[in-house]
Design a protein around this motif. Structure first.
Motif, mmCIF file in Angstrom:
data_model
loop_
_atom_site.group_PDB
_atom_site.id
_atom_site.type_symbol
_atom_site.label_atom_id
_atom_site.label_comp_id
_atom_site.label_asym_id
_atom_site.label_seq_id
_atom_site.Cartn_x
_atom_site.Cartn_y
_atom_site.Cartn_z
ATOM 1 N N ILE A 177 33.366 -7.462 -11.971
ATOM 2 C CA ILE A 177 34.381 -8.374 -12.209
ATOM 3 C C ILE A 177 33.990 -9.752 -11.450
ATOM 4 O O ILE A 177 33.494 -9.755 -10.184
ATOM 5 C CB ILE A 177 35.663 -7.896 -11.239
ATOM 6 C CG1 ILE A 177 36.102 -6.349 -11.792
ATOM 7 C CG2 ILE A 177 36.763 -8.646 -11.591
ATOM 8 C CD1 ILE A 177 36.363 -6.447 -13.200
ATOM 9 N N GLY A 178 34.276 -11.037 -12.106
ATOM 10 C CA GLY A 178 33.921 -11.983 -11.641
ATOM 11 C C GLY A 178 32.269 -12.541 -11.934
ATOM 12 O O GLY A 178 31.744 -13.475 -11.358
ATOM 13 N N LEU A 184 23.403 -12.389 -14.546
ATOM 14 C CA LEU A 184 23.236 -10.794 -14.553
ATOM 15 C C LEU A 184 21.912 -10.515 -15.123
ATOM 16 O O LEU A 184 21.168 -11.236 -16.138
ATOM 17 C CB LEU A 184 24.362 -10.508 -15.550
ATOM 18 C CG LEU A 184 25.587 -10.102 -15.017
ATOM 19 C CD1 LEU A 184 26.485 -9.538 -16.004
ATOM 20 C CD2 LEU A 184 25.552 -9.416 -13.903
ATOM 21 N N ASP A 185 21.217 -9.402 -14.651
ATOM 22 C CA ASP A 185 19.910 -8.888 -15.209
ATOM 23 C C ASP A 185 20.020 -8.240 -16.520
ATOM 24 O O ASP A 185 21.101 -8.012 -16.997
ATOM 25 C CB ASP A 185 19.240 -8.067 -14.170
ATOM 26 C CG ASP A 185 20.348 -6.836 -14.039
ATOM 27 O OD1 ASP A 185 19.834 -5.540 -14.245
ATOM 28 O OD2 ASP A 185 21.245 -6.967 -13.705
ATOM 29 N N ASP A 186 18.947 -8.061 -17.232
ATOM 30 C CA ASP A 186 18.904 -7.520 -18.661
ATOM 31 C C ASP A 186 19.488 -6.362 -18.646
ATOM 32 O O ASP A 186 19.963 -6.110 -19.704
ATOM 33 C CB ASP A 186 17.438 -8.032 -19.183
ATOM 34 C CG ASP A 186 17.028 -9.168 -19.169
ATOM 35 O OD1 ASP A 186 17.825 -10.071 -18.846
ATOM 36 O OD2 ASP A 186 15.602 -9.340 -19.330
#
Lengths: 199, 199
Positions: A177-178, A184-186
């Motif tokens: 969330i947020g 973000l990583d793969d």
């Protein structure tokens, strides 16, 4: 030698052993404590003494409390059918803070690790199987860290509980969330894509 | 609420008030302390109790020790003619760690600040003048922070001591040992240039 005084030096040296504090911040903390002696230093000494004399591991779940059964295991308000399995007490506290889970816990005390020589016997996994056998458990929720060791442990526990007639679930994986996709990583993105839901 | 246990929650709340620790690191520290109960938690409680009962301000210099005269003021090995003036006990400790200064100290307890309403009376500056008058002082070294408030305080003290027949000196300003010119602020570089020495 920090302060020319053995009592104060001893306190600095002990405080510096806490995670998150080093020698410099321990010196700052000790000066702060001495300035706020009646407000902070004396209450802190009392609180440490109280915890040192009363804290113990819950015999059932491994949580830390002040009795042989921790507050959660002893509470009649907690659902009896669900056990949430966590690696450490810190994880249990984190889930409690979310306020969502109303069942009880089982603290493993770490995760399986071939490198560190941690096997099932070190981890209270046999005790978990005993609880599933003896208590009326309908669901075991594996809330283990999303690391290699955590997921290995989750698979091992799922195997152990396979024929016991209990549902074994794990936390959903996806975008926090947020969270911003760009950061973000793969692995998280592909997990979130694979577990996509209809809106 | 952190742990469902009031003793442990109380300890977390108190530890989180230390400078350098917040709620999250206080929780980590408490779990660490409980794990290392006999090695760390009990000794820390004892050390805090010892410091809480014995620590006091030196009546002469304002340092923190366990007697009315601190170890430095009571020591016969320290030179009697020099007083090093510092803002805080932390600064005194820092100079002691360098091991260079063999005289005695005077802790002001802060610096003059018109904004915060800190005047000379709050700062043990009158006590410094008394010491210069009553003890056989030949040099007062102003080891105050190189901030606006610190330098204001240094000028004020130098004025106060002007007619007392005592040498008033201050720390040299310039490039710190190991410092790279490219990373120094303009003020430091110009101070170092103005105070340049022949090689």
């Amino acid at each position: 030698m920090n302060s020319n005084n053995s009592d104060i030096d001893n306190l600095i040296a002990l405080l510096a052993k806490l995670p998150g504090l080093g020698p410099r911040s321990a010196r700052r903390a000790v000066l702060h404590l001495i300035k706020k002696r009646s407000l902070l230093l004396s209450p802190l000494a009392d609180a440490m003494f109280a915890v040192a004399t009363t804290a113990r591991e819950c015999l059932i779940c491994g949580n830390i409390g002040t009795a042989d059964r921790c507050e959660i295991c002893a509470s009649e308000k907690r659902a009896q059918g669900q056990i949430c399995v966590v690696e450490d007490v810190a994880d249990l506290w984190a889930i409690e803070r979310s306020g969502v889970f109303k069942g009880r816990y089982h603290v493993l005390g770490g995760s399986l690790s071939a490198l560190d020589g941690v096997g099932p016997e070190e981890l209270r996994i046999p005790q978990l199987a005993d609880r599933v056998r003896e208590e009326e458990i309908t669901e075991v929720i594996l809330a283990l860290n999303a690391t290699v060791d955590g997921q290995t442990t989750a698979h091992y526990i799922a195997d152990q509980l396979e024929d016991m007639g209990v549902a074994v679930t794990s936390l959903a994986q996806g975008v926090p969330i947020g969270g911003e996709l760009d950061y973000l990583d793969d692995g998280t993105i592909s997990a979130a894509l694979n577990a996509r839901k209809s809106v």
